[in-house]
Design a protein around this motif. Sequence first.
Motif, PDB file in Angstrom:
ATOM      1  N   LYS A  80      26.873  60.188  66.594  1.00 26.47           N
ATOM      2  CA  LYS A  80      26.777  59.804  68.010  1.00 26.47           C
ATOM      3  C   LYS A  80      25.261  59.647  68.397  1.00 26.47           C
ATOM      4  O   LYS A  80      24.508  60.145  68.167  1.00 26.47           O
ATOM      5  CB  LYS A  80      27.341  60.838  68.587  1.00 26.47           C
ATOM      6  N   THR A  81      25.087  58.183  69.240  1.00 26.00           N
ATOM      7  CA  THR A  81      23.707  57.896  69.707  1.00 26.00           C
ATOM      8  C   THR A  81      24.055  57.887  71.243  1.00 26.00           C
ATOM      9  O   THR A  81      24.875  57.327  71.860  1.00 26.00           O
ATOM     10  CB  THR A  81      23.412  56.604  69.254  1.00 26.00           C
ATOM     11  N   ILE A  82      22.995  58.654  71.906  1.00 25.58           N
ATOM     12  CA  ILE A  82      22.928  58.712  73.535  1.00 25.58           C
ATOM     13  C   ILE A  82      21.505  58.532  73.824  1.00 25.58           C
ATOM     14  O   ILE A  82      20.596  58.582  73.140  1.00 25.58           O
ATOM     15  CB  ILE A  82      23.487  59.749  74.127  1.00 25.58           C
ATOM     16  N   LYS A  83      21.267  58.156  75.096  1.00 28.53           N
ATOM     17  CA  LYS A  83      19.893  58.298  75.795  1.00 28.53           C
ATOM     18  C   LYS A  83      19.576  59.281  76.625  1.00 28.53           C
ATOM     19  O   LYS A  83      20.672  60.161  76.873  1.00 28.53           O
ATOM     20  CB  LYS A  83      19.838  56.755  76.498  1.00 28.53           C
ATOM     21  N   VAL A  84      18.502  59.540  76.662  1.00 23.84           N
ATOM     22  CA  VAL A  84      18.057  60.901  77.485  1.00 23.84           C
ATOM     23  C   VAL A  84      18.783  60.762  78.762  1.00 23.84           C
ATOM     24  O   VAL A  84      18.783  59.894  79.647  1.00 23.84           O
ATOM     25  CB  VAL A  84      16.391  60.681  77.718  1.00 23.84           C
ATOM     26  N   ASN A  85      19.177  62.095  79.282  1.00 19.40           N
ATOM     27  CA  ASN A  85      19.813  62.358  80.365  1.00 19.40           C
ATOM     28  C   ASN A  85      21.292  61.746  80.358  1.00 19.40           C
ATOM     29  O   ASN A  85      21.836  61.553  81.612  1.00 19.40           O
ATOM     30  CB  ASN A  85      18.990  61.840  81.702  1.00 19.40           C
ATOM     31  N   LYS A  86      21.928  61.210  79.576  1.00 19.53           N
ATOM     32  CA  LYS A  86      22.986  60.618  79.506  1.00 19.53           C
ATOM     33  C   LYS A  86      23.839  61.838  78.588  1.00 19.53           C
ATOM     34  O   LYS A  86      23.411  62.584  77.897  1.00 19.53           O
ATOM     35  CB  LYS A  86      22.946  59.511  78.917  1.00 19.53           C
ATOM     36  N   THR A  87      25.350  61.652  79.085  1.00 23.71           N
ATOM     37  CA  THR A  87      26.140  62.833  78.301  1.00 23.71           C
ATOM     38  C   THR A  87      27.430  61.796  77.642  1.00 23.71           C
ATOM     39  O   THR A  87      27.478  60.922  77.755  1.00 23.71           O
ATOM     40  CB  THR A  87      26.783  63.570  79.398  1.00 23.71           C
ATOM     41  N   PHE A  88      27.871  62.810  76.660  1.00 23.52           N
ATOM     42  CA  PHE A  88      29.000  62.648  76.257  1.00 23.52           C
ATOM     43  C   PHE A  88      29.922  63.810  75.625  1.00 23.52           C
ATOM     44  O   PHE A  88      29.376  64.905  75.726  1.00 23.52           O
ATOM     45  CB  PHE A  88      29.039  61.768  74.810  1.00 23.52           C
ATOM     46  N   LYS A  89      31.301  63.628  75.734  1.00 24.87           N
ATOM     47  CA  LYS A  89      32.120  64.751  75.706  1.00 24.87           C
ATOM     48  C   LYS A  89      32.841  64.842  74.149  1.00 24.87           C
ATOM     49  O   LYS A  89      33.310  63.919  73.732  1.00 24.87           O
ATOM     50  CB  LYS A  89      33.129  64.536  76.476  1.00 24.87           C
ATOM     51  N   ILE A  90      32.510  66.047  73.592  1.00 25.13           N
ATOM     52  CA  ILE A  90      32.800  66.372  72.406  1.00 25.13           C
ATOM     53  C   ILE A  90      34.332  66.125  72.357  1.00 25.13           C
ATOM     54  O   ILE A  90      35.170  65.545  71.367  1.00 25.13           O
ATOM     55  CB  ILE A  90      32.789  67.568  71.867  1.00 25.13           C
ATOM     56  N   LYS A  91      35.218  66.288  73.207  1.00 18.99           N
ATOM     57  CA  LYS A  91      36.711  66.289  73.218  1.00 18.99           C
ATOM     58  C   LYS A  91      37.131  64.739  72.918  1.00 18.99           C
ATOM     59  O   LYS A  91      37.991  64.636  72.161  1.00 18.99           O
ATOM     60  CB  LYS A  91      37.309  66.747  74.799  1.00 18.99           C
ATOM     61  N   LYS A  92      36.435  63.896  73.525  1.00 24.01           N
ATOM     62  CA  LYS A  92      36.831  62.521  73.439  1.00 24.01           C
ATOM     63  C   LYS A  92      36.215  62.006  72.082  1.00 24.01           C
ATOM     64  O   LYS A  92      36.925  61.194  71.405  1.00 24.01           O
ATOM     65  CB  LYS A  92      35.976  61.716  74.613  1.00 24.01           C
ATOM     66  N   THR A  93      35.170  62.457  71.583  1.00 20.61           N
ATOM     67  CA  THR A  93      34.374  61.937  70.469  1.00 20.61           C
ATOM     68  C   THR A  93      35.221  62.149  69.342  1.00 20.61           C
ATOM     69  O   THR A  93      35.656  61.439  68.307  1.00 20.61           O
ATOM     70  CB  THR A  93      33.000  62.576  70.197  1.00 20.61           C
ATOM     71  N   LEU A  94      36.061  63.671  69.044  1.00 25.49           N
ATOM     72  CA  LEU A  94      36.727  64.150  68.163  1.00 25.49           C
ATOM     73  C   LEU A  94      38.341  64.097  68.441  1.00 25.49           C
ATOM     74  O   LEU A  94      39.143  64.633  67.732  1.00 25.49           O
ATOM     75  CB  LEU A  94      36.485  65.507  67.968  1.00 25.49           C
ATOM     76  N   ASN A  95      38.659  63.432  69.456  1.00 23.37           N
ATOM     77  CA  ASN A  95      40.072  63.096  69.864  1.00 23.37           C
ATOM     78  C   ASN A  95      40.659  64.348  70.006  1.00 23.37           C
ATOM     79  O   ASN A  95      41.909  64.390  69.378  1.00 23.37           O
ATOM     80  CB  ASN A  95      40.803  62.169  68.754  1.00 23.37           C
ATOM     81  N   LEU A  96      40.436  65.275  70.882  1.00 26.24           N
ATOM     82  CA  LEU A  96      40.960  66.550  71.008  1.00 26.24           C
ATOM     83  C   LEU A  96      41.748  66.629  72.368  1.00 26.24           C
ATOM     84  O   LEU A  96      41.212  65.838  73.276  1.00 26.24           O
ATOM     85  CB  LEU A  96      40.111  67.720  70.913  1.00 26.24           C
ATOM     86  N   PHE A 150      34.838  73.454  62.287  1.00 24.91           N
ATOM     87  CA  PHE A 150      35.697  72.319  62.260  1.00 24.91           C
ATOM     88  C   PHE A 150      35.079  70.957  62.460  1.00 24.91           C
ATOM     89  O   PHE A 150      35.773  70.095  61.886  1.00 24.91           O
ATOM     90  CB  PHE A 150      36.524  72.644  63.705  1.00 24.91           C
ATOM     91  N   ALA A 151      33.855  70.813  62.857  1.00 20.74           N
ATOM     92  CA  ALA A 151      33.189  69.611  62.859  1.00 20.74           C
ATOM     93  C   ALA A 151      31.801  69.678  62.853  1.00 20.74           C
ATOM     94  O   ALA A 151      31.324  70.625  63.720  1.00 20.74           O
ATOM     95  CB  ALA A 151      33.719  68.564  63.760  1.00 20.74           C
ATOM     96  N   THR A 152      31.041  68.786  62.643  1.00 22.28           N
ATOM     97  CA  THR A 152      29.497  68.552  62.946  1.00 22.28           C
ATOM     98  C   THR A 152      29.431  67.049  63.446  1.00 22.28           C
ATOM     99  O   THR A 152      29.902  66.168  62.683  1.00 22.28           O
ATOM    100  CB  THR A 152      28.680  68.868  61.695  1.00 22.28           C
ATOM    101  N   ILE A 153      28.416  67.133  64.635  1.00 24.59           N
ATOM    102  CA  ILE A 153      28.177  65.882  65.008  1.00 24.59           C
ATOM    103  C   ILE A 153      26.690  65.531  64.968  1.00 24.59           C
ATOM    104  O   ILE A 153      25.999  66.137  65.697  1.00 24.59           O
ATOM    105  CB  ILE A 153      28.706  65.768  66.496  1.00 24.59           C
TER     106      ILE A 153
END
Length: 238
Positions: A40-56, A103-106
């Motif tokens: 996963k690539t993001i920018k400073v002060n931006k976010t992402f949700k692990i739930k969405k990334t791993l389809n949980l 379970f996973a590594t990102i």
Amino acid sequence: MKHTIYSLLLLMIILCASSTTTVSADTKNTASTQAIVANKTIKVNKTFKIKKTLNLTNSQIKEYAFTSSNTRVASVSEKGVVTGVKKGTTTITVTSITDNSVFATINVTVKNRYTPKKLRLMSAIIYSEAGNQSYAGKKAVGIVVMNRVRSNQFPNTIAGVIYQPGQFSPARNGALSRALALYDSGNMDKQSIKAAKAVLNGDTYVSLNSSAVNMNNYLFFSGYVKGCRLQIGAHQFK
């Protein structure tokens, strides 16, 4: 004789079928125990949700704990929200709460939100307007510039805001040009550049008297500003 041949053929078919079934079972078991690897690539002060990334699902995400190998690059909350902190790389590990298995590594790459050209110009305007001020004073000037970029009352680019007629005196009197030359020479003070990096990456807070002040809605500053809401060194802000 024919009976013997048919018996041998039947026995061979049975053995082949048995062998195939065994291999299939082993492959399935190996795949089920292998940890997921994601990037996963993001920018400073931006976010992402692990739930969405791993389809949980919402219930599944509660079964895991999360850790970051380098919290100075990216942090992760108990709910699995990853936030970019500074440029660099880190690994988020997703671990089962039940048996502590992975379970996973990102693999997370965090990038800055600015280009070298933007950093150069922002550093120069901060130095021109607040070179003799504290770090908070320098940062506050940069925050005002970025707030104007986001406001529909002003141009929507950094250059447009800085060079807007009648706004920033250094753009008119030659001080900005001299600051740009100083930046290019590598001799600009580090605090002006540090402040520029912070505001370009979305930071809107300044530290005053051990308190964090959010300046995300300040659009004006000068030596004197009617209706001033904040004073930092020689500048008033509104």
